[in-house]
Write a protein that holds these residues in place. Structure first.
Motif, PDB file in Angstrom:
ATOM      1  N   SER A 101       0.853  -1.203   0.000  1.00 51.58           N
ATOM      2  CA  SER A 101       0.000   0.000   0.000  1.00 51.58           C
ATOM      3  C   SER A 101       0.875   1.235   0.000  1.00 51.58           C
ATOM      4  CB  SER A 101      -0.918   0.013   1.229  1.00 51.58           C
ATOM      5  OG  SER A 101      -1.851  -1.042   1.162  1.00 51.58           O
ATOM      6  N   GLY A 102       0.512   2.212  -0.820  1.00 55.74           N
ATOM      7  CA  GLY A 102       1.266   3.454  -0.898  1.00 55.74           C
ATOM      8  C   GLY A 102       0.367   4.658  -0.785  1.00 55.74           C
ATOM      9  N   GLU A 115       2.753   8.721   3.549  1.00 58.68           N
ATOM     10  CA  GLU A 115       4.121   9.201   3.737  1.00 58.68           C
ATOM     11  C   GLU A 115       4.439   9.376   5.215  1.00 58.68           C
ATOM     12  OE1 GLU A 115       7.895  10.739   2.516  1.00 58.68           O
ATOM     13  OE2 GLU A 115       6.320  10.052   1.159  1.00 58.68           O
ATOM     14  N   LEU A 116       3.568  10.065   5.940  1.00 59.92           N
ATOM     15  CA  LEU A 116       3.801  10.332   7.355  1.00 59.92           C
ATOM     16  C   LEU A 116       3.752   9.047   8.180  1.00 59.92           C
ATOM     17  CD1 LEU A 116       4.300  12.387   9.567  1.00 59.92           C
ATOM     18  CD2 LEU A 116       1.838  12.876   9.621  1.00 59.92           C
ATOM     19  N   ASP A 147      11.309   4.825   1.358  1.00 59.34           N
ATOM     20  CA  ASP A 147      10.730   5.466   0.172  1.00 59.34           C
ATOM     21  C   ASP A 147       9.252   5.128   0.097  1.00 59.34           C
ATOM     22  OD1 ASP A 147      10.969   6.836  -2.500  1.00 59.34           O
ATOM     23  OD2 ASP A 147      10.282   4.868  -3.172  1.00 59.34           O
ATOM     24  N   VAL A 148       8.454   6.142  -0.231  1.00 60.16           N
ATOM     25  CA  VAL A 148       7.009   5.955  -0.388  1.00 60.16           C
ATOM     26  C   VAL A 148       6.635   6.418  -1.788  1.00 60.16           C
ATOM     27  CG1 VAL A 148       4.718   6.497   0.504  1.00 60.16           C
ATOM     28  CG2 VAL A 148       6.675   6.389   2.076  1.00 60.16           C
ATOM     29  N   ALA A 153       5.541   1.150  -0.456  1.00 64.37           N
ATOM     30  CA  ALA A 153       6.613   1.775   0.331  1.00 64.37           C
ATOM     31  C   ALA A 153       7.643   0.709   0.656  1.00 64.37           C
ATOM     32  CB  ALA A 153       6.059   2.394   1.612  1.00 64.37           C
ATOM     33  N   GLU A 154       8.867   1.157   0.939  1.00 63.51           N
ATOM     34  CA  GLU A 154       9.933   0.220   1.272  1.00 63.51           C
ATOM     35  C   GLU A 154      10.862   0.839   2.295  1.00 63.51           C
ATOM     36  OE1 GLU A 154      13.162  -2.624  -1.037  1.00 63.51           O
ATOM     37  OE2 GLU A 154      12.778  -0.613  -1.817  1.00 63.51           O
ATOM     38  N   VAL A 155      11.242   0.062   3.305  1.00 59.47           N
ATOM     39  CA  VAL A 155      12.235   0.470   4.285  1.00 59.47           C
ATOM     40  C   VAL A 155      13.328  -0.593   4.289  1.00 59.47           C
ATOM     41  CG1 VAL A 155      10.943  -0.636   6.176  1.00 59.47           C
ATOM     42  CG2 VAL A 155      12.669   1.113   6.683  1.00 59.47           C
ATOM     43  N   GLY A 156      14.597  -0.159   4.261  1.00 59.23           N
ATOM     44  CA  GLY A 156      15.652  -1.156   4.193  1.00 59.23           C
ATOM     45  C   GLY A 156      17.040  -0.572   4.384  1.00 59.23           C
ATOM     46  N   VAL A 157      18.032  -1.468   4.415  1.00 59.89           N
ATOM     47  CA  VAL A 157      19.428  -1.079   4.629  1.00 59.89           C
ATOM     48  C   VAL A 157      20.338  -1.959   3.763  1.00 59.89           C
ATOM     49  CG1 VAL A 157      19.149  -0.242   6.994  1.00 59.89           C
ATOM     50  CG2 VAL A 157      19.645  -2.660   6.590  1.00 59.89           C
TER      51      VAL A 157
END
Length: 511
Positions: A101-102, A115-116, A147-148, A153-157
């Motif tokens: 979901s974005g 985004e928030l 990033d959204v 969306a994606e969160v990573g390292v």
């Protein structure tokens, strides 16, 4: 001292004079003294033109073979998708979690909520507050990225191979146990508002906002930017952010992405250990509806008095990812405005000198994305530049795409594909895009095959169908008096002022 030096110098010269060196022995090829040579002297060297090398351009080298990455997939019992692409050159791994979901799932009147909400994931998780969480990632030598976009969306390292497990343990906390602290929410919200104030000072950003609204209409899920608007973000609450994440997160609506020095078996084992207990109600949302593409009736004007340039965005709804016309239209768009040698750029920049550059692109999404051309021109040539832009659109039918143009576009697009996976994080972004758009794992191979096999007839057909000027909406950001004077007489549509950075009016009852 001076006398001593003088004496030594005189003695040295005398020694040289009294003992001359014997002459070198004659060479066998040297004629005897007084003899006459029978060989003709060599001809004088001919003068060579130092610019002669320019007459023949260097031959291009053989292009390297195109080697595409492969992707593998597995699914855990709780519904979590695991996506892996193995690359062993370096001991590096990208580890990320992608959400299905974005910003397209932002509720009406709450643009910027996705985004928030996702930004709050890095504002403390598990037993760590914001600072402790950031320090825990820093101890591994990394800083997480997030990033959204409209479709997810994606969160990573990116981490060293030896740090994959501790990094994944932190990411598990982030997605399964986010804090959503009130103080952190207020700070993050202020940051988003500050970013919006900065962005909305850009004429290009104002043009994008107006263009999305013109192309999709304000009720469509793709009609707004992910960051939202100041008015909509200002009204968001902590309960809104918590509610959004709780509704849309969960293993069935997410994918663990691991790319680099890791195998599918290793990835599945790590996923089971750290995310196997994840629960949540989220499911992948349906694709947004296909918008209409009516004939243009209006020309939208964002008034910026005395602006030295006029920003132009001209576009319409394009295609969803996987459409049968996708590759042919990508080629047609590239010929029209997708690279430096495109028709649009060579006209507005090289031939006319109206602009520093002009281009076009097609953004395929889960649903139908935008098809846009863009430029910024000198204020005094606003009318002539817009005339040329529209003329280039018409010219795709009047001057059919040549074989040379088509092959240049085909070669450029295919050779640019590896830029998307130069790094393990780039490879991770490619995997995330496949997940967001719900494409098959061999999507890269399909893309190359589609670009190679698209015929000239197919490319010409879609160029005339999708790039016809009458269905293109026009947005201009610039001096209103200049636009009125130069664009009004072109009869492209009624000039209509808009303020894209203001909150749209609430719909009336019953609508």
């Amino acid at each position: 001292m001076r006398r001593l030096l003088t004496a030594l110098l005189a003695a040295s010269l005398a020694a040289c004079a009294s003992n001359p060196k014997p002459p070198p022995p004659p060479s066998p090829d040297t004629p005897a003294l007084g003899a006459t040579s029978t060989e003709a002297p060599p001809p004088p060297p001919t003068a060579q033109d130092p610019e002669a090398f320019r007459d023949k351009p260097p031959e291009p080298g053989k292009p390297p073979d195109l080697v595409l990455p492969t992707f593998q997939s597995a699914k855990l019992d709780n519904g979590l998708t695991v996506l892996v692409s193995t690359r062993k050159e370096l001991p590096l791994v990208f580890a990320g979690v992608a959400f299905a979901s974005g910003s397209a799932q932002d509720p009406k009147g709450k643009a910027g909520l996705a985004e928030l909400s996702y930004r709050m994931l890095l504002e403390g998780a598990g037993k760590r507050d914001t600072v402790a969480l950031d320090n825990a990632f820093a101890d591994l030598g990394v800083s997480p990225g997030l990033d959204v976009n409209p479709d997810g969306a994606e969160v990573g390292v990116r981490v060293l191979k030896r740090n994959v497990e501790p990094a994944l343990a932190l990411l598990a906390d982030v997605v399964m146990r986010p804090k959503f602290d009130a103080k952190s929410f207020d700070r993050r919200k202020k940051q988003q508002l500050a970013d919006l104030v900065r962005q909305l000072g850009s004429p290009i950003m104002l043009a994008q906002l107006a263009a999305l609204d013109a192309i999709f209409t304000e009720d469509h899920p793709y009609a707004h930017m992910s960051d939202g608007l100041p008015a909509t973000v200002q009204a968001l609450t902590l309960a809104d952010a918590k509610g959004f994440y709780q509704r849309h997160s969960g293993p069935r609506a997410a994918a663990l992405i691991l790319t680099g020095d890791i195998t599918l078996d290793e990835a599945v084992a790590l996923a089971k250990k750290h995310l196997g207990s994840w629960k949540g109600p989220g499911t992948p949302p349906a694709a947004p509806p296909t918008p209409a593409a009516p004939p243009r009736q209006l020309v939208y004007v964002v008034p910026k008095p005395e602006l030295a340039q006029t920003v132009m965005l001209v576009g319409r709804p394009g295609l969803a990812a996987g459409h049968a016309d996708e590759y042919a239209l990508e080629l047609a768009t590239t010929v029209y405005g997708g690279f430096f040698g495109s028709r649009l750029n060579m006209n507005l920049r090289e031939a006319k000198g109206y602009s520093y550059g002009a281009g076009a692109f097609m953004d395929t999404r889960l649903g139908v994305g935008p098809l846009l051309s863009y430029t910024a021109v000198r204020q005094d040539v606003t009318g002539p530049a817009l005339t040329e832009l529209v003329k280039e659109l018409s010219g795709l039918k009047e001057r059919p795409i040549t074989e040379k143009e088509l092959e240049s576009a085909r070669e450029g697009l295919i050779r640019a594909i590896p830029a998307g996976f130069e790094t393990v994080e780039g490879l991770g972004a490619t995997a995330a895009s496949i997940y967001f758009k719900r494409r098959p794992l061999n999507e890269l191979e399909r893309t190359v095959e589609g670009l190679r096999n698209a015929t000239a007839a197919e490319v010409q057909r879609v160029a005339e169908l999708y790039l016809a000027p009458d269905a293109m909406q026009i947005v201009l950001v610039g001096d209103p008096a200049t636009i009125q004077e130069q664009v009004g007489p072109l009869n492209l549509g009624k000039l209509t002022p808009v303020e894209p950075d203001e909150e749209p009016a609430a719909p009336s009852a019953g609508k």
